[in-house]
Design an enzyme around this catalytic site. Structure first.
Site, PDB file in Angstrom:
ATOM      1  N   GLU A 119       0.862  -1.197   0.000  1.00  0.00           N
ATOM      2  CA  GLU A 119       0.000   0.000   0.000  1.00  0.00           C
ATOM      3  C   GLU A 119       0.892   1.239   0.000  1.00  0.00           C
ATOM      4  OE1 GLU A 119      -2.086  -0.086   3.727  1.00  0.00           O
ATOM      5  OE2 GLU A 119      -2.824  -2.112   3.374  1.00  0.00           O
ATOM      6  N   LYS A 121       2.398   4.632   1.408  1.00  0.00           N
ATOM      7  CA  LYS A 121       2.503   5.216   2.738  1.00  0.00           C
ATOM      8  C   LYS A 121       2.053   6.665   2.588  1.00  0.00           C
ATOM      9  CE  LYS A 121       5.600   5.676   6.633  1.00  0.00           C
ATOM     10  NZ  LYS A 121       5.694   7.131   6.719  1.00  0.00           N
ATOM     11  N   ASP A 123       1.152  10.371   3.148  1.00  0.00           N
ATOM     12  CA  ASP A 123       1.765  11.415   3.966  1.00  0.00           C
ATOM     13  C   ASP A 123       0.685  12.376   4.450  1.00  0.00           C
ATOM     14  OD1 ASP A 123       3.924  12.488   5.176  1.00  0.00           O
ATOM     15  OD2 ASP A 123       4.771  13.423   3.390  1.00  0.00           O
ATOM     16  N   TYR A 234      -6.839   1.972   6.686  1.00  0.00           N
ATOM     17  CA  TYR A 234      -6.109   0.767   6.290  1.00  0.00           C
ATOM     18  C   TYR A 234      -5.975  -0.270   7.379  1.00  0.00           C
ATOM     19  CZ  TYR A 234      -2.627   3.811   8.370  1.00  0.00           C
ATOM     20  OH  TYR A 234      -1.985   4.672   9.210  1.00  0.00           O
ATOM     21  N   LYS A 321      10.899   3.418   1.868  1.00  0.00           N
ATOM     22  CA  LYS A 321      10.806   4.857   1.616  1.00  0.00           C
ATOM     23  C   LYS A 321      11.270   5.220   0.202  1.00  0.00           C
ATOM     24  CE  LYS A 321      10.043   7.559   4.576  1.00  0.00           C
ATOM     25  NZ  LYS A 321      10.245   7.979   5.962  1.00  0.00           N
ATOM     26  N   CYS A 415      12.077  49.399  -2.950  1.00  0.00           N
ATOM     27  CA  CYS A 415      11.801  48.446  -4.032  1.00  0.00           C
ATOM     28  C   CYS A 415      13.074  48.240  -4.861  1.00  0.00           C
ATOM     29  CB  CYS A 415      10.684  48.991  -4.911  1.00  0.00           C
ATOM     30  SG  CYS A 415      10.480  48.064  -6.437  1.00  0.00           S
ATOM     31  N   CYS A 418      12.524  50.105  -8.388  1.00  0.00           N
ATOM     32  CA  CYS A 418      12.303  51.539  -8.593  1.00  0.00           C
ATOM     33  C   CYS A 418      12.719  52.380  -7.396  1.00  0.00           C
ATOM     34  CB  CYS A 418      10.849  51.811  -8.930  1.00  0.00           C
ATOM     35  SG  CYS A 418       9.738  51.545  -7.550  1.00  0.00           S
ATOM     36  N   CYS A 433       5.685  47.287  -2.901  1.00  0.00           N
ATOM     37  CA  CYS A 433       6.128  48.511  -3.544  1.00  0.00           C
ATOM     38  C   CYS A 433       4.838  49.197  -3.972  1.00  0.00           C
ATOM     39  CB  CYS A 433       6.983  48.202  -4.780  1.00  0.00           C
ATOM     40  SG  CYS A 433       7.185  49.646  -5.835  1.00  0.00           S
ATOM     41  N   CYS A 438       5.955  51.612 -11.034  1.00  0.00           N
ATOM     42  CA  CYS A 438       7.159  50.787 -10.887  1.00  0.00           C
ATOM     43  C   CYS A 438       7.370  49.924 -12.128  1.00  0.00           C
ATOM     44  CB  CYS A 438       7.016  49.902  -9.646  1.00  0.00           C
ATOM     45  SG  CYS A 438       8.297  48.651  -9.521  1.00  0.00           S
TER      46      CYS A 438
HETATM   47  S1  IVH Z   1       0.449   0.583   8.688  1.00  0.00           S
HETATM   48  C1  IVH Z   1       0.799  -1.708  12.454  1.00  0.00           C
HETATM   49  N1  IVH Z   1      -0.186   1.594   6.372  1.00  0.00           N
HETATM   50  O1  IVH Z   1       2.895   5.975   8.440  1.00  0.00           O
HETATM   51  C2  IVH Z   1       0.421  -0.814  11.341  1.00  0.00           C
HETATM   52  N2  IVH Z   1       0.729   3.040   8.017  1.00  0.00           N
HETATM   53  O2  IVH Z   1       5.713   5.709  10.121  1.00  0.00           O
HETATM   54  C3  IVH Z   1       1.401   0.282  11.127  1.00  0.00           C
HETATM   55  N3  IVH Z   1       0.919   5.388   7.296  1.00  0.00           N
HETATM   56  O3  IVH Z   1       1.953   7.309  11.200  1.00  0.00           O
HETATM   57  C4  IVH Z   1       0.947   1.298  10.187  1.00  0.00           C
HETATM   58  N4  IVH Z   1       0.120   5.077   5.286  1.00  0.00           N
HETATM   59  O4  IVH Z   1      -0.029   5.936  10.271  1.00  0.00           O
HETATM   60  C5  IVH Z   1       0.323   1.836   7.596  1.00  0.00           C
HETATM   61  N5  IVH Z   1      -0.790   2.356   4.255  1.00  0.00           N
HETATM   62  C6  IVH Z   1      -0.306   2.602   5.485  1.00  0.00           C
HETATM   63  C7  IVH Z   1       0.103   3.878   5.895  1.00  0.00           C
HETATM   64  C8  IVH Z   1       0.621   4.063   7.180  1.00  0.00           C
HETATM   65  C9  IVH Z   1       0.603   5.960   6.145  1.00  0.00           C
HETATM   66  C10 IVH Z   1       1.508   6.088   8.462  1.00  0.00           C
HETATM   67  C11 IVH Z   1       1.190   5.523   9.813  1.00  0.00           C
HETATM   68  C12 IVH Z   1       2.300   6.058  10.691  1.00  0.00           C
HETATM   69  C13 IVH Z   1       3.417   6.191   9.748  1.00  0.00           C
HETATM   70  C14 IVH Z   1       4.460   5.160  10.100  1.00  0.00           C
END
Ligand code: IVH
Length: 678
Positions: A119, A121, A123, A234, A321, A415, A418, A433, A438
């Site tokens: 999945e 991650k 942000d 999730y 990452k 400015c 000018c 300005c 200008c």
């Molecule tokens: S699973 C035991 N799945 O990333 C389950 N976390 O550094 C652990 N995050 O703040 C988390 N997307 O909330 C999981 N698809 C995803 C995620 C996810 C974002 C966040 C999580 C946590 C950080 C972990």
């Protein structure tokens, strides 16, 4: 009539409306597949509000009317999570992922035969949502993983958060269910929000994550309600019913209850999971939200639990990452740009550096307060970030790398173009300005005036604009219409053909419609959308110039700030003189579509994107045609796009539509659809 049964049937209607509204909200925000129009939805909502106004004692917190946000809180209450909300360990490359596998294999060799769910991650901001008998009763931030903050009122305003589950009203809900997910903002919504804030002269946000987090942690939920936040759920934190024992099936279970779940893939083994991660990493800039990596999860949840935890990280999952889109480089200089409205914006001149495959030489520093707040000094080693299409920005200095040679920056008192002393509105972050003459502002104004969305004067690029200003040939935008052939020929690099082409382009622009001319004036806060709203309400610039702030505010989408800016603009004597010159030059359109009613609503609720050259419609005409039939036109293809209309030589939008499964029409198809023949 028996009033008791009247009350009873009113209460039944109320329940029915809530059920329907919850269901249609789910179809729209979770399934992305609405089955009724916004109009019908609004009608039902209005009816529900009316019943609740008659019977305030019937209002419950899970009523769809309560999403708009309640009273501001003075601070957030603390909430203890039912189980620790764990974090994730990181890997930075494929070998890091393989090393993780080796570690967990030593703990439990059943992992040799497990499959994995992959999945993104996301942000955003982690949230924990509680449901009792199917009703959303509490929502919290992660906090330190044990205790979070109660942000229930704010989460209620997020449309993707189901207020009742199952959201389709089918089946019985668990007595108790706690889920975990991430609230985020799509990049598109983030950019639109920032544009709105900027047009209103307000402070903008740095990135989608900060915006989502900041919006959710507002003490006043009505502010949260005004922000386009989204949700992915999730995982299941606690439940009093039996839930599926694999992550893959849990995602399906969560979806069935009405939660939006992240895009995911089931991979039969680790190598397949790694390949999938690599494919996603390559396409990361196409993901509509910000993700900082991919999560690989052991699919078997019992095995995940048995693998246990190291510190705060469960062994059964790892975050792979993405390579950083943040790098460090030297800040060579801080320079100041003078914008169209005179606003001064500092920017960083950097030692060129590659970020995510692009060479970056400049980055924004937002405003002078930002430089001071972060103590950014000329000569500093700085961290620079570039994410998606967002303009690169300086995150801050690396203080440990200082040599003592760095120079504290002092904002200019005058400015840079000018030399007029700069001014600011006390309490505001921006400096201006205020010299209306200008040259830097004039160049920006001209650049805007001739741009595609405005007067569209083809061939008149920035270089020529600068030449015209430097030679004193234009003192305002109207002067373009008084340019002579000899003037242009006297400029460096001009031959007859080039001069004639430009004169012809200027000539062609005299007949631009009213909305274009309004856009071109460059009034603060008035972009293309507002300009076309104005052009629908006022027959010409004289009528617009005479409008009062109240009249302007009666137009949907125009608030007090923009209304004031418009009134101020037309009161300014220089601008009045400019208008006279434009009028004398024949640039004085009358609204063409004033009071034109939509010809139908056959395209209501649909969103279109146009790409390529259509056989008979120009872009503008295609847009007007779609709007006249009740449809919407946007610039970029997303899951929410109903149709892509393609002409000859389509751009990358066609590929994107095909990737997302968005149906494609040609012009004839569009006409047929509008006429109800499809
Ligand atoms: S699973 C035991 N799945 O990333 C389950 N976390 O550094 C652990 N995050 O703040 C988390 N997307 O909330 C999981 N698809 C995803 C995620 C996810 C974002 C966040 C999580 C946590 C950080 C972990």
């Amino acid at each position: 009539m028996d009033t008791k049964s009247e009350t009873q049937s009113l209460q039944e209607r109320l329940e029915e409306l809530r059920r329907e509204l919850n269901y249609h909200n789910y179809r729209y925000h979770v399934l992305d597949d609405p089955v009724i129009s916004d109009y019908e939805y609004d009608r039902m909502m209005a009816e529900l509000r009316e019943i609740e106004a008659q019977h305030p004692e019937w209002i419950t917190p899970d009523s769809p009317t309560q999403r708009t946000g309640g009273q501001p809180a003075s601070r957030f209450q603390k909430v203890r999570h039912p189980h620790a909300i764990l974090s994730l360990a990181n890997a930075f490359d494929a070998d890091g992922v393989r090393a993780w596998f080796e570690r967990i294999r030593r703990v439990d060799d059943r992992v040799e035969h497990t499959d994995y769910v992959v999945e993104p991650k996301i942000d955003g901001l982690t949230v924990v949502l509680h449901y009792q008998n199917g009703v959303f009763v509490q929502g919290a931030t992660r906090g330190d993983g044990v205790i979070g903050e109660d942000i229930t009122a704010n989460l209620r305003t997020v449309k993707a958060v189901p207020l009742r589950i199952p959201a389709d009203g089918k089946g019985t809900p668990p007595g108790y269910l706690v889920v975990r997910g991430e609230v985020y903002m799509t990049i598109e919504n983030f950019e639109a929000l920032n544009k709105r804030l900027m047009e209103a002269g307000e402070k903008t946000y740095l990135n989608p994550r900060n915006t989502a987090a900041g919006s959710l942690r507002q003490l006043d939920p009505t502010i949260t309600a005004s922000r386009p936040l989204d949700l992915f759920v999730y995982s299941i934190v606690a439940a009093d019913v039996e839930v599926p024992d694999t992550q893959w099936e849990r995602l399906a279970y969560l979806r069935k209850l009405g939660f939006p779940t992240p895009p995911a893939e089931l991979c039969p083994d680790l190598e397949k999971a790694i390949t999938t991660c690599n494919i996603w990493a390559e396409k990361r800039n196409e993901i509509p939200f910000e993700a900082d990596g991919i999560v690989i999860k052991v699919n078997d949840m019992r095995l995940q639990a048995d693998l246990g935890v190291v510190g705060k990280d469960p062994r059964g999952a790892i975050a792979y990452k993405f390579p950083a889109q943040e790098v460090t480089t030297q800040l060579l200089d801080i320079r100041v740009n003078v914008g169209r409205t005179g606003v001064l914006t500092p920017y960083a001149v950097l030692e060129p550096v590659e970020i995510g495959g692009v060479i970056v030489k400049q980055a924004t520093l937002h405003n002078f307060d930002y430089i001071k707040g972060k103590d950014i000094r000329v000569g500093d080693r700085v961290m620079v970030k570039r994410a998606g299409d967002v303009i690169p920005y300086v995150i801050g200095p690396i203080e440990g790398a200082r040599t003592g040679e760095e120079q504290v920056y002092t904002p200019p008192q005058v400015c840079p173009a000018c030399a007029t002393p700069v001014q600011n509105i006390p309490g505001e972050v921006y400096w201006y300005c205020v010299n209306a003459a200008c040259p830097a502002q004039l160049v920006r104004n001209l650049e805007h005036f001739v741009s595609r969305g405005a007067m569209d004067i083809v061939g008149l690029g920035i270089r020529i604009v600068e030449q015209l200003v430097a030679e004193g040939m234009v003192h305002d935008v109207a002067d373009l219409y008084y340019l002579k052939r000899e003037d242009l020929l006297s400029l460096e690099g001009f031959a007859e053909k080039k001069a004639d082409n430009i004169l012809q382009s200027i000539e062609n622009s005299r007949s631009r419609p009213l909305e274009r001319v309004i856009t071109a004036l460059g009034i603060m806060g008035v972009g293309e959308v507002t300009a076309s709203d104005l052009a629908r309400h006022f027959p010409d610039l004289d009528a617009l110039a005479a409008a009062t702030s109240e009249q302007l505010q009666s137009i949907d989408g125009i608030g007090p700030n923009i209304a004031e800016a418009i009134v101020d603009w037309f009161q300014n004597p220089r601008n009045r003189q400019l208008l006279e010159k434009l009028k004398a030059a024949g640039v004085w359109p009358r609204a063409q579509n004033n009071d034109r009613k939509p010809v139908g609503d056959s395209l209501a609720g649909m969103t279109f994107v146009v790409t390529g050259t259509l056989p008979t419609f120009s872009r503008e005409e295609a847009k007007a045609f779609i709007q006249a039939h009740g449809g919407k036109v946007t610039d970029s293809v997303s899951k929410k796009t109903s149709y892509l209309v393609r002409g000859e030589n389509p751009g990358s939008k066609l590929q994107k539509a095909q990737d997302l499964g968005v149906p494609v029409l040609d012009e004839a198809g569009l006409r047929a659809l509008a006429e109800g023949k499809r």
